[in-house]
Write a protein that holds these residues in place. Structure first.
Motif, PDB file in Angstrom:
ATOM      1  N   GLY A  94      20.383  20.864   3.797  1.00 12.09           N
ATOM      2  CA  GLY A  94      21.508  20.101   3.280  1.00 12.09           C
ATOM      3  C   GLY A  94      21.089  18.761   2.695  1.00 12.09           C
ATOM      4  N   VAL A  95      19.868  18.711   2.212  1.00 14.59           N
ATOM      5  CA  VAL A  95      19.302  17.477   1.672  1.00 14.59           C
ATOM      6  C   VAL A  95      19.198  17.595   0.157  1.00 14.59           C
ATOM      7  CG1 VAL A  95      17.198  16.058   1.635  1.00 14.59           C
ATOM      8  CG2 VAL A  95      18.024  17.012   3.794  1.00 14.59           C
ATOM      9  N   THR A  96      19.568  16.542  -0.541  1.00 11.45           N
ATOM     10  CA  THR A  96      19.426  16.513  -1.992  1.00 11.45           C
ATOM     11  C   THR A  96      17.956  16.340  -2.340  1.00 11.45           C
ATOM     12  OG1 THR A  96      21.623  15.562  -2.258  1.00 11.45           O
ATOM     13  CG2 THR A  96      20.103  15.280  -4.106  1.00 11.45           C
ATOM     14  N   PHE A  97      17.526  17.075  -3.343  1.00 13.62           N
ATOM     15  CA  PHE A  97      16.115  17.090  -3.745  1.00 13.62           C
ATOM     16  C   PHE A  97      15.986  16.498  -5.138  1.00 13.62           C
ATOM     17  CE2 PHE A  97      12.561  19.378  -5.805  1.00 13.62           C
ATOM     18  CZ  PHE A  97      11.538  19.106  -4.915  1.00 13.62           C
ATOM     19  N   ILE A  98      15.160  15.475  -5.264  1.00 12.03           N
ATOM     20  CA  ILE A  98      14.887  14.849  -6.552  1.00 12.03           C
ATOM     21  C   ILE A  98      13.439  15.132  -6.903  1.00 12.03           C
ATOM     22  CG2 ILE A  98      14.672  12.662  -7.794  1.00 12.03           C
ATOM     23  CD1 ILE A  98      16.816  11.526  -5.919  1.00 12.03           C
ATOM     24  N   LEU A  99      13.205  15.583  -8.128  1.00  7.98           N
ATOM     25  CA  LEU A  99      11.849  15.865  -8.598  1.00  7.98           C
ATOM     26  C   LEU A  99      11.479  14.855  -9.671  1.00  7.98           C
ATOM     27  CD1 LEU A  99       9.326  17.693  -8.705  1.00  7.98           C
ATOM     28  CD2 LEU A  99      10.549  19.082 -10.410  1.00  7.98           C
ATOM     29  N   GLY A 100      10.331  14.237  -9.505  1.00  5.43           N
ATOM     30  CA  GLY A 100       9.853  13.277 -10.490  1.00  5.43           C
ATOM     31  C   GLY A 100       8.501  13.678 -11.035  1.00  5.43           C
ATOM     32  N   ASN A 101       8.315  13.459 -12.318  1.00  4.09           N
ATOM     33  CA  ASN A 101       7.059  13.737 -13.009  1.00  4.09           C
ATOM     34  C   ASN A 101       6.352  12.407 -13.247  1.00  4.09           C
ATOM     35  OD1 ASN A 101       5.037  14.974 -14.551  1.00  4.09           O
ATOM     36  ND2 ASN A 101       6.229  14.800 -16.428  1.00  4.09           N
ATOM     37  N   THR A 102       5.144  12.243 -12.714  1.00  4.42           N
ATOM     38  CA  THR A 102       4.450  10.959 -12.835  1.00  4.42           C
ATOM     39  C   THR A 102       3.476  10.921 -14.010  1.00  4.42           C
ATOM     40  OG1 THR A 102       2.674  11.590 -11.320  1.00  4.42           O
ATOM     41  CG2 THR A 102       4.649  10.570 -10.363  1.00  4.42           C
ATOM     42  N   GLU A 103       3.370  12.013 -14.742  1.00  2.00           N
ATOM     43  CA  GLU A 103       2.538  12.080 -15.944  1.00  2.00           C
ATOM     44  C   GLU A 103       1.084  11.697 -15.674  1.00  2.00           C
ATOM     45  OE1 GLU A 103       4.683   9.681 -18.768  1.00  2.00           O
ATOM     46  OE2 GLU A 103       6.290  11.158 -18.918  1.00  2.00           O
ATOM     47  N   GLU A 104       0.566  12.163 -14.528  1.00  3.69           N
ATOM     48  CA  GLU A 104      -0.836  11.935 -14.149  1.00  3.69           C
ATOM     49  C   GLU A 104      -1.194  10.456 -14.015  1.00  3.69           C
ATOM     50  OE1 GLU A 104      -3.079  14.331 -13.451  1.00  3.69           O
ATOM     51  OE2 GLU A 104      -2.116  16.123 -14.273  1.00  3.69           O
ATOM     52  N   SER A 105      -0.194   9.610 -13.744  1.00  3.24           N
ATOM     53  CA  SER A 105      -0.428   8.169 -13.733  1.00  3.24           C
ATOM     54  C   SER A 105      -0.090   7.562 -12.382  1.00  3.24           C
ATOM     55  CB  SER A 105       0.436   7.516 -14.820  1.00  3.24           C
ATOM     56  OG  SER A 105       0.511   6.118 -14.644  1.00  3.24           O
ATOM     57  N   ALA A 106      -1.068   6.877 -11.789  1.00  2.19           N
ATOM     58  CA  ALA A 106      -0.820   6.180 -10.522  1.00  2.19           C
ATOM     59  C   ALA A 106       0.228   5.087 -10.705  1.00  2.19           C
ATOM     60  CB  ALA A 106      -2.125   5.590  -9.991  1.00  2.19           C
ATOM     61  N   ALA A 107       0.209   4.431 -11.851  1.00  9.70           N
ATOM     62  CA  ALA A 107       1.197   3.367 -12.113  1.00  9.70           C
ATOM     63  C   ALA A 107       2.606   3.947 -12.204  1.00  9.70           C
ATOM     64  CB  ALA A 107       0.847   2.621 -13.403  1.00  9.70           C
ATOM     65  N   ASN A 108       2.761   5.083 -12.892  1.00  6.41           N
ATOM     66  CA  ASN A 108       4.078   5.734 -12.964  1.00  6.41           C
ATOM     67  C   ASN A 108       4.538   6.180 -11.581  1.00  6.41           C
ATOM     68  OD1 ASN A 108       4.202   5.409 -15.719  1.00  6.41           O
ATOM     69  ND2 ASN A 108       3.693   7.533 -16.207  1.00  6.41           N
ATOM     70  N   GLU A 109       3.615   6.691 -10.800  1.00  4.66           N
ATOM     71  CA  GLU A 109       3.943   7.141  -9.447  1.00  4.66           C
ATOM     72  C   GLU A 109       4.447   5.958  -8.610  1.00  4.66           C
ATOM     73  OE1 GLU A 109       1.661   9.475  -5.812  1.00  4.66           O
ATOM     74  OE2 GLU A 109       0.781   9.452  -7.814  1.00  4.66           O
ATOM     75  N   ARG A 110       3.733   4.863  -8.655  1.00  2.00           N
ATOM     76  CA  ARG A 110       4.110   3.664  -7.902  1.00  2.00           C
ATOM     77  C   ARG A 110       5.479   3.154  -8.382  1.00  2.00           C
ATOM     78  NH1 ARG A 110       4.323   1.450  -3.446  1.00  2.00           N
ATOM     79  NH2 ARG A 110       2.134   1.243  -3.024  1.00  2.00           N
ATOM     80  N   ASN A 111       5.708   3.137  -9.700  1.00  2.00           N
ATOM     81  CA  ASN A 111       6.991   2.680 -10.244  1.00  2.00           C
ATOM     82  C   ASN A 111       8.147   3.560  -9.772  1.00  2.00           C
ATOM     83  OD1 ASN A 111       5.890   0.527 -11.620  1.00  2.00           O
ATOM     84  ND2 ASN A 111       5.644   1.657 -13.528  1.00  2.00           N
ATOM     85  N   GLN A 112       7.952   4.874  -9.765  1.00  2.00           N
ATOM     86  CA  GLN A 112       9.020   5.767  -9.300  1.00  2.00           C
ATOM     87  C   GLN A 112       9.301   5.555  -7.821  1.00  2.00           C
ATOM     88  OE1 GLN A 112       9.159   9.845 -10.546  1.00  2.00           O
ATOM     89  NE2 GLN A 112       8.139   9.391 -12.482  1.00  2.00           N
ATOM     90  N   ILE A 113       8.252   5.355  -7.047  1.00  2.00           N
ATOM     91  CA  ILE A 113       8.435   5.092  -5.615  1.00  2.00           C
ATOM     92  C   ILE A 113       9.224   3.802  -5.419  1.00  2.00           C
ATOM     93  CG2 ILE A 113       7.238   4.433  -3.493  1.00  2.00           C
ATOM     94  CD1 ILE A 113       5.039   6.486  -4.341  1.00  2.00           C
ATOM     95  N   GLU A 114       8.876   2.768  -6.140  1.00  2.00           N
ATOM     96  CA  GLU A 114       9.579   1.492  -6.010  1.00  2.00           C
ATOM     97  C   GLU A 114      11.042   1.613  -6.427  1.00  2.00           C
ATOM     98  OE1 GLU A 114       7.174  -1.253  -8.235  1.00  2.00           O
ATOM     99  OE2 GLU A 114       5.663  -1.370  -6.643  1.00  2.00           O
TER     100      GLU A 114
END
Length: 138
Positions: A94-114
């Motif tokens: 019963g949990v909503t699932f969000i999928l994010g694509n970080t485009e192979e980038s640590a900076a994009n990954e960090r930005n999405q997490i923030e």
């Protein structure tokens, strides 16, 4: 075009003959409501078509019932099974699932997490591009 008004906790409270706070607790903290009252409120809510607002519930409980999975490349077939499995488990819980694509980038990954940090209960990082030191404490 007029959209029908959503049923609120106040509508349910009036119909059930209880306080709005009782309706709120019935959905957000059911252990704090007498079982008989809780069942009555749930029946009235169902009859009226009431659906709790997930954001309001999250404010009260602190749980957003949402997780985010970040993958480096959503087009990479290597991740299909992992994504499908995580989504299925989230749905079963019963949990909503969000999928994010970080485009192979640590900076994009960090930005999405923030950006998502206050909106989700947790993250699944598939093949993180960030260093181990960076991911500790996320």
């Amino acid at each position: 075009m007029n959209t029908p008004r959503r049923t609120t906790i106040y509508d349910v409270a009036t119909e059930a003959g209880v306080a709005a706070s009782t309706v709120s607790r019935t959905f957000g903290n059911p252990r704090r409501v007498n079982a008989t009252t809780r069942e009555h409120v749930l029946r009235v809510a169902e009859r009226l078509g009431y659906r709790p607002n997930p954001l309001a519930t999250a404010l009260q409980s602190g749980h957003k019932a949402t997780i985010a999975m970040l993958v480096p490349d959503i087009t990479n077939p290597h991740f299909f099974g992992t994504i499908r499995g995580a989504e299925r488990r989230a749905s079963e819980a019963g949990v909503t699932f969000i999928l994010g694509n970080t485009e192979e980038s640590a900076a994009n990954e960090r930005n999405q997490i923030e950006r998502l940090d206050h909106s989700v209960d947790g993250f699944v990082l598939a093949a993180s591009r960030m260093s181990d030191e960076t991911t500790v404490g996320i």
